[in-house]
Write a protein that holds these residues in place. Structure first.
Motif, PDB file in Angstrom:
ATOM      1  N   ILE C  10       0.787  -1.210   0.035  1.00 21.98           N
ATOM      2  CA  ILE C  10      -0.086  -0.026   0.007  1.00 21.98           C
ATOM      3  C   ILE C  10       0.850   1.098   0.041  1.00 21.98           C
ATOM      4  N   GLU C  11       0.438   2.229  -0.939  1.00 20.49           N
ATOM      5  CA  GLU C  11       1.469   3.426  -1.079  1.00 20.49           C
ATOM      6  C   GLU C  11       1.202   4.364   0.093  1.00 20.49           C
ATOM      7  N   ASN C  12      -0.181   4.452   0.285  1.00 19.39           N
ATOM      8  CA  ASN C  12      -0.669   5.647   1.147  1.00 19.39           C
ATOM      9  C   ASN C  12      -1.867   4.974   2.123  1.00 19.39           C
ATOM     10  N   ILE C  13      -1.283   4.613   3.442  1.00 20.87           N
ATOM     11  CA  ILE C  13      -2.298   3.762   4.166  1.00 20.87           C
ATOM     12  C   ILE C  13      -3.697   4.751   4.613  1.00 20.87           C
ATOM     13  N   PRO C  14      -3.266   5.962   5.023  1.00 23.18           N
ATOM     14  CA  PRO C  14      -4.553   6.758   5.323  1.00 23.18           C
ATOM     15  C   PRO C  14      -5.461   6.820   4.072  1.00 23.18           C
ATOM     16  N   LYS C  15      -4.973   7.075   3.381  1.00 24.57           N
ATOM     17  CA  LYS C  15      -5.696   7.397   1.916  1.00 24.57           C
ATOM     18  C   LYS C  15      -6.491   6.102   1.725  1.00 24.57           C
ATOM     19  N   ILE C  16      -5.883   4.923   1.660  1.00 27.94           N
ATOM     20  CA  ILE C  16      -6.613   3.781   1.211  1.00 27.94           C
ATOM     21  C   ILE C  16      -7.778   3.401   2.388  1.00 27.94           C
ATOM     22  N   ILE C  17      -7.370   3.698   3.667  1.00 31.50           N
ATOM     23  CA  ILE C  17      -8.439   3.722   4.551  1.00 31.50           C
ATOM     24  C   ILE C  17      -9.653   4.358   4.337  1.00 31.50           C
ATOM     25  N   GLN C  18      -9.423   5.615   3.970  1.00 29.19           N
ATOM     26  CA  GLN C  18     -10.694   6.398   3.871  1.00 29.19           C
ATOM     27  C   GLN C  18     -11.283   5.838   2.198  1.00 29.19           C
ATOM     28  N   GLU C  19     -10.640   5.300   1.430  1.00 28.92           N
ATOM     29  CA  GLU C  19     -11.282   4.894   0.396  1.00 28.92           C
ATOM     30  C   GLU C  19     -12.215   3.603   0.817  1.00 28.92           C
ATOM     31  N   ASP C 153      -8.156  -4.237  10.222  1.00 32.52           N
ATOM     32  CA  ASP C 153      -7.942  -3.833  11.664  1.00 32.52           C
ATOM     33  C   ASP C 153      -7.834  -2.303  11.554  1.00 32.52           C
ATOM     34  N   ALA C 154      -6.824  -1.787  10.536  1.00 27.97           N
ATOM     35  CA  ALA C 154      -6.591  -0.515  10.582  1.00 27.97           C
ATOM     36  C   ALA C 154      -7.977   0.464  10.355  1.00 27.97           C
ATOM     37  N   ILE C 155      -8.768  -0.128   9.296  1.00 32.23           N
ATOM     38  CA  ILE C 155     -10.008   0.442   8.854  1.00 32.23           C
ATOM     39  C   ILE C 155     -10.966   0.626  10.116  1.00 32.23           C
ATOM     40  N   THR C 156     -10.840  -0.175  10.923  1.00 37.31           N
ATOM     41  CA  THR C 156     -11.802  -0.601  12.134  1.00 37.31           C
ATOM     42  C   THR C 156     -11.193   0.532  13.186  1.00 37.31           C
ATOM     43  N   ILE C 157      -9.944   0.546  13.392  1.00 44.27           N
ATOM     44  CA  ILE C 157      -9.700   1.490  14.567  1.00 44.27           C
ATOM     45  C   ILE C 157      -9.840   2.938  13.881  1.00 44.27           C
ATOM     46  N   GLU C 159     -12.435   3.788  12.154  1.00 46.78           N
ATOM     47  CA  GLU C 159     -13.871   4.063  12.427  1.00 46.78           C
ATOM     48  C   GLU C 159     -14.269   4.465  13.794  1.00 46.78           C
ATOM     49  N   LEU C 160     -13.481   3.798  14.811  1.00 47.49           N
ATOM     50  CA  LEU C 160     -13.738   3.609  16.363  1.00 47.49           C
ATOM     51  C   LEU C 160     -13.146   4.639  17.208  1.00 47.49           C
ATOM     52  N   THR C 161     -12.128   5.605  16.490  1.00 46.52           N
ATOM     53  CA  THR C 161     -11.588   6.793  17.243  1.00 46.52           C
ATOM     54  C   THR C 161     -11.589   8.009  16.761  1.00 46.52           C
ATOM     55  N   ASN C 162     -11.541   9.002  17.709  1.00 49.68           N
ATOM     56  CA  ASN C 162     -11.234  10.209  17.132  1.00 49.68           C
ATOM     57  C   ASN C 162      -9.944  10.800  17.574  1.00 49.68           C
ATOM     58  N   LYS C 163      -9.409   9.892  18.506  1.00 55.72           N
ATOM     59  CA  LYS C 163      -7.952  10.409  19.053  1.00 55.72           C
ATOM     60  C   LYS C 163      -6.981  10.433  17.984  1.00 55.72           C
ATOM     61  N   GLN C 292     -15.118  -5.673  12.885  1.00 50.45           N
ATOM     62  CA  GLN C 292     -13.780  -5.990  12.048  1.00 50.45           C
ATOM     63  C   GLN C 292     -13.927  -7.058  10.905  1.00 50.45           C
ATOM     64  N   ALA C 293     -15.022  -7.725  11.320  1.00 57.63           N
ATOM     65  CA  ALA C 293     -14.990  -9.258  10.074  1.00 57.63           C
ATOM     66  C   ALA C 293     -15.849  -8.288   9.059  1.00 57.63           C
ATOM     67  N   GLY C 294     -17.003  -7.496   9.419  1.00 55.31           N
ATOM     68  CA  GLY C 294     -17.640  -6.863   8.259  1.00 55.31           C
ATOM     69  C   GLY C 294     -16.679  -6.053   7.379  1.00 55.31           C
ATOM     70  N   ASN C 295     -15.798  -5.466   7.841  1.00 48.86           N
ATOM     71  CA  ASN C 295     -14.633  -4.689   7.258  1.00 48.86           C
ATOM     72  C   ASN C 295     -13.665  -5.388   6.379  1.00 48.86           C
ATOM     73  N   ARG C 296     -13.883  -6.587   6.718  1.00 45.41           N
ATOM     74  CA  ARG C 296     -12.880  -7.592   5.720  1.00 45.41           C
ATOM     75  C   ARG C 296     -13.439  -7.586   4.312  1.00 45.41           C
ATOM     76  N   THR C 297     -14.716  -7.308   4.050  1.00 46.94           N
ATOM     77  CA  THR C 297     -15.217  -7.088   2.541  1.00 46.94           C
ATOM     78  C   THR C 297     -14.609  -5.694   1.966  1.00 46.94           C
ATOM     79  N   PHE C 298     -14.388  -4.794   2.765  1.00 43.76           N
ATOM     80  CA  PHE C 298     -14.208  -3.459   2.289  1.00 43.76           C
ATOM     81  C   PHE C 298     -12.605  -3.267   1.996  1.00 43.76           C
ATOM     82  N   ALA C 299     -11.743  -3.963   3.168  1.00 42.49           N
ATOM     83  CA  ALA C 299     -10.471  -4.188   2.790  1.00 42.49           C
ATOM     84  C   ALA C 299     -10.028  -4.803   1.693  1.00 42.49           C
TER      85      ALA C 299
END
Lengths: 311, 311, 311
Positions: C10-19, C153-157, C159-163, C292-299
Motif C-alpha cells: 500500500i502506497e498511502n495507508i491513510p488514503k486507502i483507509i478512507q477509500e 484492523d486499521a480501517i476498524t480502528i 472508524e472507532l476513534t477520534n483520538k 472487524q469481520a464486516g470490514n474484511r469485505t471493504f479491505a
C-alpha cells in the motif's frame, strides 16, 4: 416473509402456489429484485437437488450466490458458556453475525444426528442461525423439517389435479439406512394446511411425532390406505419412538405398480429403486418425481422473492 | 451442435478452429448468447485446467455456472434393474433428468477405473448422462476421450504453423502412475481428421486401441519417429493390452531437448517435470504447453457457443 | 497496486483507509471496474471469513469469481529441478502460468507448516505464485502475513476513534493449538505504519520475529501493558523461538472484562470463547470483532479496486 424455516412461515399457501406456478412460466420476470443481493448457502450435509435448485432460483432472481460447505471450514460451537478448548474453532454467535454481513439471505442445511432426539428436536443449528443472524434464514432441510420440499410438493399436486379435494396418502416404504423425519413432517404439515383428503400409512413402530400427525388418520394397512388414492407420497423414515432405529426393512411395503394403480406417485428423491419404489412405477407416466424435483427451483424462487420483497 | 462427447460431434473442424481463434481475439463478443442460460459442471474426478477454463468460457458467453463435485453429494447407481439396497443413493435416470431441469447444458468429467476395460469402454457414466439428460452433454474427459483437449490441441497447432501439412508425432513418455488413454485417443482422432503428417511412437506393449489408431503409422523407435517433427505431442498412457498396467517407466523415453530439436513440444498438462519432459524443454521457447492450456478456454467457448446457438 | 502480498504494497495507508470507508458507504459505486474481469481464489487451507468477504468484495466490483480448493485438484511441486516421480502432479511453474490465463487476479491462501521455520519464512507458495503468475497476486493469509486482516484492523480502528494517537496493545492470549504468526506480524507492521501508540504484551518465550517487532515496546506484564489502552488486539500465536510449539496455555492470559476495562476489544476471528477471550467481553459493546469481520469485505474491495485500476 421474514424467514422460511417452517411451512407456517407462509401466510397464504394457495396464493404462494399460484405465484410459484407463475414464476415457472416466466422465471426471469423478477430478476431486478435480486440485483446487488446475495444468497449464502451453508451446507453441513450433502446436497444435489437442493443445492442446484436453490442456486438456480436465486440466479433467476438476479441474486449473487456464495456457497460454503461448512465442513471445508471448521467445526462450529453451539453451546453457550463453553470453554472452547476442544474441536470447535468458532462459536455460532460470531459465525452467524459475521456471515450476515456478507449477504442478504442465509440458507442452511443441517441434518439430525438421529441419535439424540432432544438435541435434534431443539433444532440447535437452524435456530441458532435464526437467533444470531441479522438476515433472513431459509431452511434447506433441518433436523425436523424440509419446508422447501413440502412447498414443492404442494405446487406439484396443484399442477396435477383439478379435484377439489384429492385423496393424498403418505406411505412409509422400506430403506436400508436410518433416514430423518424431516420430509415426512413438513409434508404432513402442508397436507394439513391445504384442501386435501389426507391420511398416513406405515407399519407399527413407525409412528411419527404425534404433535405433527395430530388428527390425521393413520393406518397400518397399506393396501386399504392406498385404495382410490389420487396421490401416493412415498417416503421412508426411521422409527421416532425407538429414535433413529431401522426396525425392519419389510419389502412388502415397497411401492409397486399393482399397489399404486392409477394414483400419481410422488417422492422427494433421491429414491432407491426396487427398494422403496419399483422400476415399473418410476418409469411410468404415473410418476411425478421428476416434475417434483423441477418444481424445487420455483418453490425456492417464490420464497426468495417473498423475502427479497420484504428486505 | 447437439452435444460434445467426441471430436466427431464437430461438423467442420477447420471452421471451428477459426471460430475459436476469433473468440480468443474477442472473448466477450457473444456474451448475449448465454444470457439466462446455465452450465452445470459435474465432477466425478479432480480438475484444475478443465474446471477453470470451462467456467471461464461459459462466463465469457454470459452464462451462469453451477459446479457440483458429485463426491460431495452421494454415489450414483448406473445399472438397470438393481435393487438399490447398498451404497448408491440415487439412480442416474433420476439424477440426469433432475439436473437437466436446473440447467441448459451439463458438462461431465468421469475418469476410467483402468481396472475393467469393458466397463471403461462402455463409457457408462458419460453415456448414461447423454441417454437420460434432456439437455446437451459436454465431455470434460471421460474414460476413453478428452475431446475439449483435442480441440485445444488442434487450435494450438493451427496457431503455430503455416505449413500445409506439418509433421506431428505423438510420443509416449514415462510416468510413475497408471494413466488413462483418453487424451491420446482424442488427439489421435483429431490428427486423423486434419491435414497433418501424423505418426505415433511408443515402446512395445503400449499399443493403443487399434480401433482408434487405425492406419496411423506406429514406431517403436522414438529417435527415428521424432526426426524432422514439427510438433511432438508428449503423453503417457498405461498399457491397453495389459489393461491399466504400468509395464515399465523406461527413463530413456523421457522427452529431452536433444531429442526434440527445433520441434514444438506439446502436452495437455499436468506434466511431471524431469520424468515425462525435462526442464530444458518446458522452459524453452519450443514449449507450447502454456499456450495449449490457455486455448482450453476458447475450445470450451466455441463448443458452448455452438451448443447455445442450437438450443 | 501491482500486488497485495504485504501491507507495504500500500502506497498511502491513510488514503486507502478512507477509500475503504467510502466503499462501505457505497459498495456498488465501482461495479463497472470489474466488468469482464475475473478473480480466481485458490485455497490451500480452510476459510470462512476470507472466502466469503473476498468473494463478496469482487462481486461488489462487478467481477466474476472462480474458486478452487487446491486439495480437490492435486499436489503442486514447488522445488526447481525435481524429478517429479512422487506425489506432486504439477509444478507451480505451469500451474501459475496456466491459471493466469483464465483470470485477471489470483488470490492465494497458504498457511505455514509451523514445523520448518526456514521453509515457512521462504513463503515458497505465495512467492512462487508471485514469481510465475502473469497477473497480480493477493495474499489471503500466507505463512507469515495476513495483510487483508491488517488493513481491516486499521480501517476498524479508524472508524472507532477520534483520538490523534490512540493507545493500541497487541496481547497474546492462550489457545489449545499451535497457531501461525501471520496475523500478529501483519498487525504489528500496520500499527508501526500508522499514528498510534503501539505496544505488545506476551509471556516469556512468545517473542515474535525481531525483524518484525523492531523497536515496538514489549512487556511480559499484561496488566501493566493494558493500562489505559484504547484498543486491545487479542491474538494467540505459537512460539517463534521454539518454532511452532505451544509452550503453555496459561489461562491467566485470557482476556477478561476486568482486564480490558473500557478499551475496545479486537480479534481477527475465529475466536475460542472463554479460552482466548471471555464471553463477557465478546458479548459487550466494547467488542469490535463483528465490525472487524464486516470490514474484511471493504479491505478486500479497496485492494481489488486498486489492482483493477492498475491492470
Amino acid at each position: 416473509m421474514k424467514k422460511y424455516t417452517d411451512i407456517h412461515d407462509i401466510e397464504n399457501i394457495p396464493k404462494i402456489i399460484q405465484e410459484a406456478i407463475a414464476l415457472k412460466a416466466n422465471p426471469f420476470q423478477y430478476e431486478h429484485l435480486g440485483k446487488h443481493k446475495t444468497l449464502v448457502m451453508l451446507f453441513f450435509n450433502s446436497s444435489l437437488r437442493t443445492r442446484l435448485s436453490t442456486e438456480k432460483a436465486a440466479k433467476n432472481l438476479g441474486m449473487d450466490v456464495m456457497i460454503l460447505d461448512i465442513n471445508n471450514a471448521w467445526n462450529l460451537e453451539f453451546k453457550d458458556g463453553t470453554i472452547m478448548n476442544l474441536d470447535s474453532a468458532e462459536h455460532i454467535k460470531e459465525a452467524a453475525q459475521v456471515i450476515s454481513q456478507y449477504t442478504d439471505v442465509i440458507a442452511v442445511r443441517a441434518f439430525p444426528s438421529l441419535k439424540n432426539k432432544e438435541e435434534d428436536e431443539s433444532e440447535y443449528i437452524l435456530n441458532n442461525f435464526t437467533k444470531y443472524a441479522s438476515v433472513p434464514i431459509i431452511n434447506m432441510e433441518s433436523a425436523t423439517a424440509h419446508p422447501l420440499q413440502a412447498l414443492t410438493d404442494a405446487i406439484t399436486i396443484s399442477e396435477l389435479t383439478n379435484k377439489k379435494k384429492p385423496k393424498v396418502v403418505l406411505s412409509w416404504a422400506p430403506h436400508p439406512k436410518a433416514l430423518p423425519h424431516a420430509v415426512a413432517n413438513s409434508f404432513i404439515k402442508m397436507m394439513q394446511s391445504i384442501d386435501v383428503d389426507f391420511s398416513i400409512t406405515h407399519p407399527e413402530g413407525y409412528a411419527l411425532d404425534p404433535n405433527i400427525t395430530k388428527n390425521t388418520p393413520i393406518s397400518y394397512d397399506q393396501e386399504e390406505a392406498l385404495k382410490d388414492a389420487d396421490f401416493v407420497y412415498v417416503k421412508n423414515w426411521s422409527s421416532y419412538d425407538n429414535y433413529g432405529q431401522v426396525l425392519d426393512q419389510n419389502p412388502d411395503w415397497m411401492i409397486t405398480q399393482e399397489k399404486i394403480g392409477n394414483a400419481t406417485c410422488m417422492h422427494c428423491l433421491p429414491v432407491r429403486r426396487n427398494m422403496v419404489i419399483e422400476d415399473a412405477v418410476l418409469d411410468s407416466d404415473n410418476s411425478a418425481v421428476i416434475q417434483q424435483a423441477g418444481n424445487r427451483t420455483f418453490a425456492a424462487q417464490v420464497v426468495l422473492k417473498k423475502i427479497l420483497e420484504n428486505l
